[in-house]
Design an enzyme around this catalytic site. Structure first.
Site, PDB file in Angstrom:
ATOM      1  CE  LYS A  22      -1.898   2.086   3.926  1.00 17.43           C
ATOM      2  NZ  LYS A  22      -1.611   3.497   3.801  1.00 17.43           N
ATOM      3  CG  ASN A  23       2.464   2.731   3.574  1.00 13.59           C
ATOM      4  OD1 ASN A  23       1.284   3.032   3.392  1.00 13.59           O
ATOM      5  ND2 ASN A  23       2.982   2.572   4.782  1.00 13.59           N
ATOM      6  CB  CYS A 116      -4.852   6.900  10.503  1.00  9.68           C
ATOM      7  SG  CYS A 116      -5.463   5.439   9.664  1.00  9.68           S
ATOM      8  NE  ARG A 121      -0.146  10.589   9.684  1.00 11.69           N
ATOM      9  CZ  ARG A 121      -0.526   9.515   9.009  1.00 11.69           C
ATOM     10  NH1 ARG A 121      -1.764   9.119   9.058  1.00 11.69           N
ATOM     11  NH2 ARG A 121       0.325   8.826   8.287  1.00 11.69           N
ATOM     12  CG  ASP A 304       2.582   1.552   9.607  1.00 12.44           C
ATOM     13  OD1 ASP A 304       2.395   2.481  10.409  1.00 12.44           O
ATOM     14  OD2 ASP A 304       2.706   1.730   8.381  1.00 12.44           O
ATOM     15  NE  ARG A 396      -7.126   4.882   4.559  1.00 10.93           N
ATOM     16  CZ  ARG A 396      -6.245   5.208   5.493  1.00 10.93           C
ATOM     17  NH1 ARG A 396      -6.642   5.376   6.730  1.00 10.93           N
ATOM     18  NH2 ARG A 396      -4.980   5.374   5.200  1.00 10.93           N
TER      19      ARG A 396
END
Ligand code: UD1
Length: 417
Positions: A22-23, A116, A121, A304, A396
């Site tokens: 995903k990343n 999220c 952030r 994560d 997601r």
């Protein structure tokens, strides 16, 4: 509203094939607009985050065709339009359009990114990098306007080895004039994957995967073919699930070195792992040794994975201590795990999970993506049925999670209530 229902206690065996990262994908898709002709990216996971980014590319004028795991993008007709909040609020990675559009068009108007709520952030390091390359940044409410007459290579030192800032600066710098050096760059495998993609397009990047990345600007980038690396966080999540309730559960299509921080910890705790070149076979035991982890940038223990990892405390003969150093708000899963019977304590950025304890199914919330993965892990090992709400977070990031777990023996379904 969609909920996930999991009936716990079923041993999982068989093979789980890991999807593309995903990343990586969330940066590769926006990066595509830097090319002047078609790009093909294969192994892109079908998750809502990649869907939204493809929609954003289409909104900007690209032609995007998805065929099973591949995405073909024709970026020739990209226009420079304001990217509205309806898109950017859906995911954090929408900010990669900043670097990519700045690099290509020297002008971007985009709303603040969502994602999220795991910490403050900020994006100050991204913006500082763009400024070093010659851009000016102005705000109109929640909209950022980043503009440059031209971009010139620069020496950029990152105060924090930020994954997002490293990638965003690479995206802006590949078409800048002259040399850029990113010092204290993040070293995650996803960064290497993005740099390889850009190099496949004709960029000149060296040092990705180390803390000093050197970029020599080129005038144009062309189309290419590229493959997304396996998702190390998805792989790690399923290895943890295997340690909780697996019997010869084969986590396949992975690069085991990418999750060495996790696997060495698991081995230390007594989890039986068989590590092959592209797979890990894991079985669960009834009792594990107490342990302690501290999250760090790659190659340290990934933040994560700390939330799913904490569920292993249910089988620990003593305390499992998690020190989070990256996201200050990444313990929202604690009250949810407590509802299921886990004993927890929190002191600032350190959480202690006191094992062993028997988890019992109930209604819990996926407060964010990886907290959601922790809930799935806990529900699979718990007695009775767990109902997980807010599952849009889980969807997601985990491609085909229901199908993958069902195939290895889990009782899991998504219901509309
Ligand atoms: C990425 C990952 C995320 C992972 C994180 C850390 C993606 C899409 N997401 O997020 O899953 O948890 O790396 O491995 O790849 N920071 C600043 N200023 C900035 C940028 C970051 O202070 O301009 C701080 C953040 O608040 C955080 C730390 O730096 O404390 C690391 O953040 P960063 O590496 O940028 O994370 P993301 O790229 O957002």
């Amino acid at each position: 509203m969609k909920v996930m229902k999991i009936e716990g206690g079923n041993t999982l065996s068989g093979t789980i094939k890991i999807s593309g990262a995903k990343n990586s994908s969330v940066a590769l898709i926006p990066a595509s607009l830097l090319a002047d002709s078609d790009v093909t990216i294969c192994n892109v996971p079908e998750i809502t985050d990649t869907d939204v980014l493809c929609e954003m590319l289409e909104y900007l004028g690209a032609d995007v065709r998805r065929a099973s795991e591949s995405v073909v993008i024709s970026p020739e007709k990209i226009e420079n339009k304001v990217i509205p909040k309806e898109f950017t609020s859906k995911l954090r990675a929408s900010y990669y359009f900043m670097g990519a559009l700045l690099g290509k068009k020297k002008h971007v108007e985009i709303y603040l990114p969502g994602g999220c709520s795991i910490g403050a952030r900020p994006i100050d390091l991204h913006l500082k990098g763009f400024e070093s390359l010659g851009a000016t940044i102005t705000n109109e409410g929640e909209k950022y306007i980043v503009d440059a007459k031209e971009l010139n290579g620069a020496n950029i030192y990152l105060d924090i080895a930020s994954v997002g800032a490293t990638i965003n600066i690479m995206l802006a710098a590949v078409l800048a004039k002259g040399k850029t050096i990113i010092d204290n760059a993040a070293k995650e495998p996803e960064i290497v994957n993005i740099a390889t993609y850009l190099n496949n397009m004709g960029a000149r990047i060296t040092g990705a995967g180390t803390s000093e990345i050197r970029i020599t600007g080129v005038e144009k980038l062309h189309g290419c073919f590229h493959e997304v690396i396996p998702d190390r966080i998805e792989a790690g999540t399923y290895v943890i699930i295997g340690a909780l309730i697996g019997k010869d559960l084969n986590i396949y299509n992975i690069i085991p070195e990418h999750i060495e921080a996790l696997t060495s910890k698991l081995q230390e705790m007594g989890v039986p792992l068989k590590i092959e070149s592209d797979s890990i076979i894991v079985s669960s035991k009834d009792e594990y040794k107490p342990s302690r982890i501290k999250t760090l940038g790659y190659p340290g223990f990934p933040t994560d994975l700390q939330q799913p990892f904490s569920v292993l405390a249910s089988k620990c003969n003593g305390k499992l201590i998690v020190q989070e150093t990256i996201w200050e708000n990444r313990f929202m899963h604690l009250p949810e795990l407590e509802k299921m019977g886990m004993k927890t304590e929190k002191n600032g950025m350190i959480a202690t999970f006191v094992g062993p304890n028997k988890l019992v199914g109930c209604e819990v919330k996926a407060t964010d993506l990886r907290a959601g993965a922790a809930m799935v892990a806990a529900a699979l090992v718990a007695e009775g049925t767990t109902t997980i709400t807010n599952i849009e977070h889980i969807l997601r990031g985990y491609e085909g999670i229901v199908e993958k777990l069902t195939d290895v023996g889990a009782k899991i379904k998504i219901e509309e209530i």
